[in-house]
Structure formats: C-alpha cells, structure tokens
Design a protein around this motif. Structure first.
Motif, PDB file in Angstrom:
ATOM      1  N   ILE A  46      25.048  70.269  87.040  1.00 44.47           N
ATOM      2  CA  ILE A  46      26.636  70.479  86.609  1.00 44.47           C
ATOM      3  C   ILE A  46      27.230  69.276  87.442  1.00 44.47           C
ATOM      4  O   ILE A  46      28.088  68.458  86.644  1.00 44.47           O
ATOM      5  CB  ILE A  46      27.105  71.748  86.996  1.00 44.47           C
ATOM      6  N   ASN A  47      26.964  69.005  88.634  1.00 46.73           N
ATOM      7  CA  ASN A  47      27.551  67.975  89.458  1.00 46.73           C
ATOM      8  C   ASN A  47      27.367  66.790  88.792  1.00 46.73           C
ATOM      9  O   ASN A  47      27.992  65.767  88.890  1.00 46.73           O
ATOM     10  CB  ASN A  47      27.249  67.988  90.831  1.00 46.73           C
ATOM     11  N   ARG A  48      26.068  66.352  88.327  1.00 46.75           N
ATOM     12  CA  ARG A  48      25.618  65.137  87.789  1.00 46.75           C
ATOM     13  C   ARG A  48      26.259  64.901  86.616  1.00 46.75           C
ATOM     14  O   ARG A  48      26.992  63.909  86.291  1.00 46.75           O
ATOM     15  CB  ARG A  48      23.923  65.291  87.480  1.00 46.75           C
ATOM     16  N   ILE A  49      26.691  65.986  85.749  1.00 47.14           N
ATOM     17  CA  ILE A  49      27.433  65.863  84.352  1.00 47.14           C
ATOM     18  C   ILE A  49      28.787  65.301  84.752  1.00 47.14           C
ATOM     19  O   ILE A  49      29.285  64.557  84.104  1.00 47.14           O
ATOM     20  CB  ILE A  49      27.097  67.081  83.428  1.00 47.14           C
ATOM     21  N   LEU A  50      29.489  66.232  85.684  1.00 53.46           N
ATOM     22  CA  LEU A  50      30.741  65.995  85.802  1.00 53.46           C
ATOM     23  C   LEU A  50      30.792  64.605  86.538  1.00 53.46           C
ATOM     24  O   LEU A  50      31.790  63.635  86.296  1.00 53.46           O
ATOM     25  CB  LEU A  50      31.024  66.902  86.977  1.00 53.46           C
ATOM     26  N   ASP A  51      30.061  64.087  87.182  1.00 54.03           N
ATOM     27  CA  ASP A  51      30.034  62.765  87.859  1.00 54.03           C
ATOM     28  C   ASP A  51      29.929  61.756  86.739  1.00 54.03           C
ATOM     29  O   ASP A  51      30.578  60.733  86.802  1.00 54.03           O
ATOM     30  CB  ASP A  51      28.874  62.415  88.849  1.00 54.03           C
ATOM     31  N   LYS A  52      29.345  61.995  85.847  1.00 51.19           N
ATOM     32  CA  LYS A  52      28.842  60.845  84.712  1.00 51.19           C
ATOM     33  C   LYS A  52      30.118  60.941  83.779  1.00 51.19           C
ATOM     34  O   LYS A  52      30.705  60.098  83.344  1.00 51.19           O
ATOM     35  CB  LYS A  52      27.689  61.188  83.814  1.00 51.19           C
ATOM     36  N   ILE A  58      36.799  56.743  83.763  1.00 54.14           N
ATOM     37  CA  ILE A  58      37.205  55.793  84.509  1.00 54.14           C
ATOM     38  C   ILE A  58      37.001  54.367  83.903  1.00 54.14           C
ATOM     39  O   ILE A  58      37.866  53.377  83.680  1.00 54.14           O
ATOM     40  CB  ILE A  58      36.459  55.690  86.195  1.00 54.14           C
ATOM     41  N   SER A  59      35.911  54.036  83.410  1.00 50.58           N
ATOM     42  CA  SER A  59      35.567  52.943  82.448  1.00 50.58           C
ATOM     43  C   SER A  59      36.478  52.690  81.412  1.00 50.58           C
ATOM     44  O   SER A  59      36.492  51.728  80.935  1.00 50.58           O
ATOM     45  CB  SER A  59      34.038  52.798  82.411  1.00 50.58           C
ATOM     46  N   ILE A  60      36.485  53.788  80.558  1.00 53.25           N
ATOM     47  CA  ILE A  60      37.342  53.815  79.387  1.00 53.25           C
ATOM     48  C   ILE A  60      38.767  53.317  79.779  1.00 53.25           C
ATOM     49  O   ILE A  60      39.473  52.399  78.929  1.00 53.25           O
ATOM     50  CB  ILE A  60      37.505  54.886  78.799  1.00 53.25           C
ATOM     51  N   LEU A  61      39.229  53.964  80.962  1.00 53.84           N
ATOM     52  CA  LEU A  61      40.868  53.697  81.185  1.00 53.84           C
ATOM     53  C   LEU A  61      40.932  52.008  81.936  1.00 53.84           C
ATOM     54  O   LEU A  61      41.857  51.593  81.564  1.00 53.84           O
ATOM     55  CB  LEU A  61      41.334  54.509  82.316  1.00 53.84           C
ATOM     56  N   GLU A  62      39.970  51.699  82.601  1.00 50.91           N
ATOM     57  CA  GLU A  62      39.993  50.331  83.273  1.00 50.91           C
ATOM     58  C   GLU A  62      41.411  50.064  83.851  1.00 50.91           C
ATOM     59  O   GLU A  62      42.069  48.540  83.578  1.00 50.91           O
ATOM     60  CB  GLU A  62      39.664  49.215  82.380  1.00 50.91           C
ATOM     61  N   GLY A  63      41.798  51.006  84.668  1.00 44.05           N
ATOM     62  CA  GLY A  63      43.228  50.703  85.138  1.00 44.05           C
ATOM     63  C   GLY A  63      44.533  50.984  84.498  1.00 44.05           C
ATOM     64  O   GLY A  63      45.533  50.871  84.776  1.00 44.05           O
ATOM     65  N   PHE A  79      29.147  61.114  76.962  1.00 44.84           N
ATOM     66  CA  PHE A  79      30.133  62.290  77.611  1.00 44.84           C
ATOM     67  C   PHE A  79      29.703  63.535  76.972  1.00 44.84           C
ATOM     68  O   PHE A  79      29.315  63.584  75.844  1.00 44.84           O
ATOM     69  CB  PHE A  79      31.570  61.882  76.914  1.00 44.84           C
ATOM     70  N   HIS A  80      29.837  64.494  77.748  1.00 44.40           N
ATOM     71  CA  HIS A  80      29.234  65.894  77.652  1.00 44.40           C
ATOM     72  C   HIS A  80      30.756  66.705  77.678  1.00 44.40           C
ATOM     73  O   HIS A  80      31.346  67.024  78.683  1.00 44.40           O
ATOM     74  CB  HIS A  80      28.355  66.430  78.858  1.00 44.40           C
ATOM     75  N   ARG A 112      43.053  61.818  73.847  1.00 51.03           N
ATOM     76  CA  ARG A 112      43.966  60.899  74.608  1.00 51.03           C
ATOM     77  C   ARG A 112      43.361  61.006  75.969  1.00 51.03           C
ATOM     78  O   ARG A 112      43.224  62.154  76.501  1.00 51.03           O
ATOM     79  CB  ARG A 112      45.429  61.522  74.462  1.00 51.03           C
ATOM     80  N   ILE A 113      43.223  60.090  76.756  1.00 50.37           N
ATOM     81  CA  ILE A 113      42.731  60.186  78.102  1.00 50.37           C
ATOM     82  C   ILE A 113      43.390  59.685  79.080  1.00 50.37           C
ATOM     83  O   ILE A 113      44.223  58.590  78.864  1.00 50.37           O
ATOM     84  CB  ILE A 113      41.245  59.246  77.946  1.00 50.37           C
TER      85      ILE A 113
END
Length: 116
Positions: A46-52, A58-63, A79-80, A112-113
C-alpha cells in the motif's frame, strides 16, 4: 521459582521477575523486531502505491496550483485509483487525497488535481 515459556524460542526458563516474559533480553529484542518486520511487510504494498500516486500528482502539477487531466492520462502514468489516504470536503466538493495532494472528478472522466 516460577517457570515460563519464551514466546520466541519456546524454551522453558525460571522467571527472575514476576512480569518476565522472555528468557533473556536478546530474545525479547529479536521477537519485537520480527513483529515490526511483519507489520512493515504487510503495509509495504500500500505504501508503495501511495508513494507512486503522490509522485505522479507532483509531476503533473509541476509547481502549478492545479491541473486538469483525463482518466486515461492518469491510468497511462500508472496512477492507482483504488488507493488513497483520506477524503475531505471543500466548498461542497469531495476531494480524494493522497497525503497533501487531492483530486476530484470534475467532468466526464476528467479530474482536477490540487496541492492541499
């Protein structure tokens, strides 16, 4: 003297204290380390999925403060959707959250993220 059975080794020993559970400190440490290892292993998937998922957001938002992406795009990134940490309600909208990031279904298969 009272005897007891060590939970790690199964050996019978004489208790030196009335609340003694293990034959020696080494057995107690090993037993507790094995219990902690089992706990970590049980939640590792579960932690691996959450981290991914969090890394993907994070990469989608890019700031940027927010982004809109399609369901197919998110699936393509790996994405899961079945794994999240919590949900919140903001301005009558229910957000599915992964730690400090949230997403919600906005239109027909678009999300929306945001960073919370």
């Amino acid at each position: 003297m009272e005897t007891a059975k060590d939970p790690l080794t199964g050996e019978t020993f004489y208790k030196q204290r009335n609340n003694q559970v293990f034959a020696n400190r080494k057995n107690q440490i090993k037993y507790n380390n094995l219990k902690a290892l089992e706990k970590r292993k049980s939640i590792a998937i579960i932690n691996r999925i959450l981290d991914k998922n969090r890394s993907i957001l994070i990469s989608i938002l890019e700031g940027k403060p927010e982004a809109i992406k399609s369901y197919d795009y998110l699936l393509g990134t790996g994405f899961h959707f079945g794994c999240s940490t919590h949900t919140i309600k903001r301005e009558n909208d229910n957000w599915i959250c992964i730690y400090d990031y949230g997403y919600m279904l906005e239109g027909d298969k678009t999300f929306r993220i945001i960073k919370l």
